[in-house]
Design an enzyme around this catalytic site. Structure first.
Site, PDB file in Angstrom:
ATOM      1  N   ARG A  40       6.300  -6.281 -10.241  1.00 35.63           N
ATOM      2  CA  ARG A  40       7.481  -6.881 -10.862  1.00 35.63           C
ATOM      3  C   ARG A  40       7.171  -8.348 -11.124  1.00 35.63           C
ATOM      4  O   ARG A  40       6.502  -9.010 -10.318  1.00 35.63           O
ATOM      5  CB  ARG A  40       8.702  -6.778  -9.939  1.00 35.63           C
ATOM      6  CG  ARG A  40       9.420  -5.447 -10.007  1.00 35.63           C
ATOM      7  CD  ARG A  40      10.099  -5.215 -11.355  1.00 35.63           C
ATOM      8  NE  ARG A  40      10.717  -3.909 -11.457  1.00 35.63           N
ATOM      9  CZ  ARG A  40      10.146  -2.814 -11.957  1.00 35.63           C
ATOM     10  NH1 ARG A  40       8.893  -2.867 -12.408  1.00 35.63           N
ATOM     11  NH2 ARG A  40      10.796  -1.674 -12.021  1.00 35.63           N
ATOM     12  N   HIS A  79       4.761  -4.534 -20.299  1.00 30.52           N
ATOM     13  CA  HIS A  79       5.332  -3.599 -19.306  1.00 30.52           C
ATOM     14  C   HIS A  79       5.022  -2.132 -19.657  1.00 30.52           C
ATOM     15  O   HIS A  79       5.924  -1.340 -19.935  1.00 30.52           O
ATOM     16  CB  HIS A  79       6.850  -3.805 -19.161  1.00 30.52           C
ATOM     17  CG  HIS A  79       7.391  -3.294 -17.853  1.00 30.52           C
ATOM     18  ND1 HIS A  79       8.401  -3.916 -17.168  1.00 30.52           N
ATOM     19  CD2 HIS A  79       7.056  -2.214 -17.105  1.00 30.52           C
ATOM     20  CE1 HIS A  79       8.679  -3.237 -16.052  1.00 30.52           C
ATOM     21  NE2 HIS A  79       7.856  -2.194 -15.998  1.00 30.52           N
ATOM     22  N   GLU A 135      11.444 -10.908 -18.640  1.00 28.15           N
ATOM     23  CA  GLU A 135      11.081 -10.010 -19.750  1.00 28.15           C
ATOM     24  C   GLU A 135      12.254  -9.857 -20.698  1.00 28.15           C
ATOM     25  O   GLU A 135      13.399  -9.831 -20.250  1.00 28.15           O
ATOM     26  CB  GLU A 135      10.711  -8.629 -19.183  1.00 28.15           C
ATOM     27  CG  GLU A 135       9.449  -8.666 -18.372  1.00 28.15           C
ATOM     28  CD  GLU A 135       9.115  -7.326 -17.723  1.00 28.15           C
ATOM     29  OE1 GLU A 135       9.657  -6.286 -18.163  1.00 28.15           O
ATOM     30  OE2 GLU A 135       8.314  -7.330 -16.802  1.00 28.15           O
ATOM     31  N   THR A 163       1.109  -5.418 -11.810  1.00 27.08           N
ATOM     32  CA  THR A 163       1.821  -4.324 -12.490  1.00 27.08           C
ATOM     33  C   THR A 163       3.077  -3.979 -11.695  1.00 27.08           C
ATOM     34  O   THR A 163       3.659  -2.916 -11.891  1.00 27.08           O
ATOM     35  CB  THR A 163       0.939  -3.051 -12.584  1.00 27.08           C
ATOM     36  OG1 THR A 163       0.471  -2.727 -11.272  1.00 27.08           O
ATOM     37  CG2 THR A 163      -0.224  -3.233 -13.525  1.00 27.08           C
ATOM     38  N   MET A 185       0.835  -1.206   0.000  1.00 29.03           N
ATOM     39  CA  MET A 185       0.000   0.000   0.000  1.00 29.03           C
ATOM     40  C   MET A 185       0.868   1.253   0.000  1.00 29.03           C
ATOM     41  O   MET A 185       0.706   2.150   0.828  1.00 29.03           O
ATOM     42  CB  MET A 185      -0.918  -0.055   1.223  1.00 29.03           C
ATOM     43  CG  MET A 185      -2.105   0.862   1.155  1.00 29.03           C
ATOM     44  SD  MET A 185      -3.170   0.515  -0.243  1.00 29.03           S
ATOM     45  CE  MET A 185      -4.750   0.992   0.437  1.00 29.03           C
ATOM     46  N   GLY A 186       1.796   1.324  -0.943  1.00 28.92           N
ATOM     47  CA  GLY A 186       2.572   2.554  -1.137  1.00 28.92           C
ATOM     48  C   GLY A 186       1.746   3.512  -1.988  1.00 28.92           C
ATOM     49  O   GLY A 186       0.524   3.419  -2.053  1.00 28.92           O
ATOM     50  N   ARG A 187       2.438   4.417  -2.666  1.00 27.50           N
ATOM     51  CA  ARG A 187       1.722   5.427  -3.469  1.00 27.50           C
ATOM     52  C   ARG A 187       0.819   4.792  -4.519  1.00 27.50           C
ATOM     53  O   ARG A 187      -0.327   5.187  -4.694  1.00 27.50           O
ATOM     54  CB  ARG A 187       2.714   6.339  -4.191  1.00 27.50           C
ATOM     55  CG  ARG A 187       3.536   7.208  -3.307  1.00 27.50           C
ATOM     56  CD  ARG A 187       4.464   8.062  -4.165  1.00 27.50           C
ATOM     57  NE  ARG A 187       5.533   8.602  -3.366  1.00 27.50           N
ATOM     58  CZ  ARG A 187       6.650   7.949  -3.076  1.00 27.50           C
ATOM     59  NH1 ARG A 187       6.850   6.733  -3.543  1.00 27.50           N
ATOM     60  NH2 ARG A 187       7.575   8.509  -2.327  1.00 27.50           N
ATOM     61  N   ILE A 188       1.362   3.791  -5.246  1.00 25.30           N
ATOM     62  CA  ILE A 188       0.582   3.212  -6.350  1.00 25.30           C
ATOM     63  C   ILE A 188      -0.569   2.376  -5.793  1.00 25.30           C
ATOM     64  O   ILE A 188      -1.702   2.445  -6.292  1.00 25.30           O
ATOM     65  CB  ILE A 188       1.489   2.389  -7.298  1.00 25.30           C
ATOM     66  CG1 ILE A 188       2.604   3.278  -7.869  1.00 25.30           C
ATOM     67  CG2 ILE A 188       0.655   1.791  -8.437  1.00 25.30           C
ATOM     68  CD1 ILE A 188       3.687   2.527  -8.647  1.00 25.30           C
TER      69      ILE A 188
HETATM   70  C1  8YV Z   1       9.281   1.907 -15.779  1.00 20.42           C
HETATM   71  C2  8YV Z   1       8.475   0.583 -13.819  1.00 20.42           C
HETATM   72  O1  8YV Z   1       8.873   2.416 -16.967  1.00 20.42           O
HETATM   73  O2  8YV Z   1       9.190   2.559 -12.755  1.00 20.42           O
HETATM   74  C3  8YV Z   1       9.118   1.348 -12.728  1.00 20.42           C
HETATM   75  O3  8YV Z   1       9.551   0.711 -11.755  1.00 20.42           O
HETATM   76  O4  8YV Z   1       8.184  -0.536 -13.665  1.00 20.42           O
HETATM   77  C4  8YV Z   1       8.174   1.122 -15.150  1.00 20.42           C
HETATM   78  O5  8YV Z   1       6.972   1.768 -15.116  1.00 20.42           O
HETATM   79  C5  8YV Z   1      10.490   1.072 -16.004  1.00 20.42           C
HETATM   80  O6  8YV Z   1      10.877   0.464 -14.832  1.00 20.42           O
HETATM   81  C6  8YV Z   1      11.607   1.895 -16.578  1.00 20.42           C
HETATM   82  O7  8YV Z   1      12.832   1.683 -15.942  1.00 20.42           O
END
Ligand code: 8YV
Length: 319
Positions: free
Chosen positions: A238, A285, A267, A236, A155-158
């Site tokens: 890792r 991604h 990836e 979304t 539950m961080g910013r995102i």
């Molecule tokens: C980035 C992401 O675009 O910021 C992150 O951690 O996963 C992506 O949205 C990507 O990591 C670019 O380095």
């Protein structure tokens, strides 16, 4: 005084490259393909600052024996592709780009959640392949999202931005797990004590924790078994947070209903076991991929570099 030498490992939005050039002696990666390990090592030996992305693996061996670079300005919020302890030991400051990509990434998590719920990928594939035979009452019926429970892991910013979208935008209940107590005044979400409790309570599970360390394969066979049969997994965060083989197995055995994935274990290769399935939505991604956000990310890297070379503490130092 000569400008600090900066190596950028991938091409960035034009506006950002231009601004970088105003302040620094910049080398761009014209080919825009990921650097090989020896190219990254060279960059660390030649430049004062190296600006990597998620496609660069910066392990301990790259810092061994010392380097010229003094700062790594990571283009992205996640930095599990960088060995922070080794970078610190070699005397480098590492910075990231928090906050500026919060909304874009939460929007993409919501996109995946809705696409899964409403079978949008299946519908699009059917239509494009000419197999749509017309409207009928029982055709591609998905799952209503309003009134359902979303479980947020991290539950961080995102995670918080996702919680607001789900609750205020789509009338969902929100529960979450975070290893820290999260102060959430006005946040329409209930903190549960364990990941397992969140998995068991949720119709949709959305991952927003960092990758690497103790989160590697956090969602494994045992944890997938905690989820409802009717539930969907959204990632979304890792790729390494989810054991992909265990996920495929759970989908095959219909122990969960579907998954929406924007990130993968290795990836850009995505296993056929996933690409051949109808019950998954797969994106390459795209979490932070809006023009506005990518420009803001680049500008944030420049703010960090400017602070560092002016002798101030970079605002987004992670070590
Ligand atoms: C980035 C992401 O675009 O910021 C992150 O951690 O996963 C992506 O949205 C990507 O990591 C670019 O380095």
């Amino acid at each position: 005084m000569s400008k600090p030498k900066v190596i950028v490992t991938r091409r960035w939005p034009h506006e950002v490259e231009q601004r970088l050039g105003d302040h620094f002696d910049v080398t761009l990666n014209e080919a825009d393909r990921p650097y090989e390990q020896q190219e990254l090592r060279q960059a660390l030996l030649l430049a004062d600052a190296v600006l990597p992305t998620v496609t660069d693996r910066l392990g301990a061996d790259l810092f061994a024996g010392g380097v010229r670079a003094r700062i790594l300005g990571n283009f992205g919020v996640g930095f599990n592709h960088i060995d922070i302890a080794a970078a610190s030991a070699a005397g480098l400051i590492v910075t990231n780009t928090p906050a500026v990509l919060t909304d874009a990434t939460a929007d993409l998590a919501m996109t995946l959640l809705l696409m899964c719920a409403r079978r949008a990928g299946e519908g699009e594939r059917e239509l494009r392949s000419g197999k749509w035979t017309g409207w009928r009452p029982t055709h591609l019926c998905g799952t209503q999202v309003s009134g359902k429970t979303v479980g947020i892991i991290g539950m961080g910013r995102i995670g918080q931005a996702m919680a607001r979208r789900c609750h205020f935008g789509f009338g969902m209940e929100v529960v979450f797990f975070d290893s820290q107590p999260v102060p959430h005044p006005g946040m329409p979400a209930r903190q549960l004590a364990t990941v397992d409790e969140v998995l068991a309570a949720s119709d949709f599970v959305s991952l927003h924790c960092p990758g690497g360390g103790e989160n590697t394969r956090l969602i494994n066979e045992r944890r997938l078994a905690r989820m409802k049969k009717s539930a969907f997994l959204i990632n979304t965060a890792r790729g390494d947070v989810v054991d992909e083989d265990a996920l495929v197995q759970a989908l095959r055995e219909r122990r969960i209903t579907g998954a929406g994935l924007d990130v993968f274990e290795t990836e850009p290769s995505v296993p056929r076991a996933l690409t051949e399935r109808e019950d998954v939505v797969l994106l390459p991604h795209l979490g932070s991929a809006t023009s506005e956000t990518r420009i803001a990310m680049g500008m944030r890297v420049i703010d960090n570099l400017s602070a560092f070379f002016e002798g101030r503490t970079p605002p987004d130092a992670v070590n």
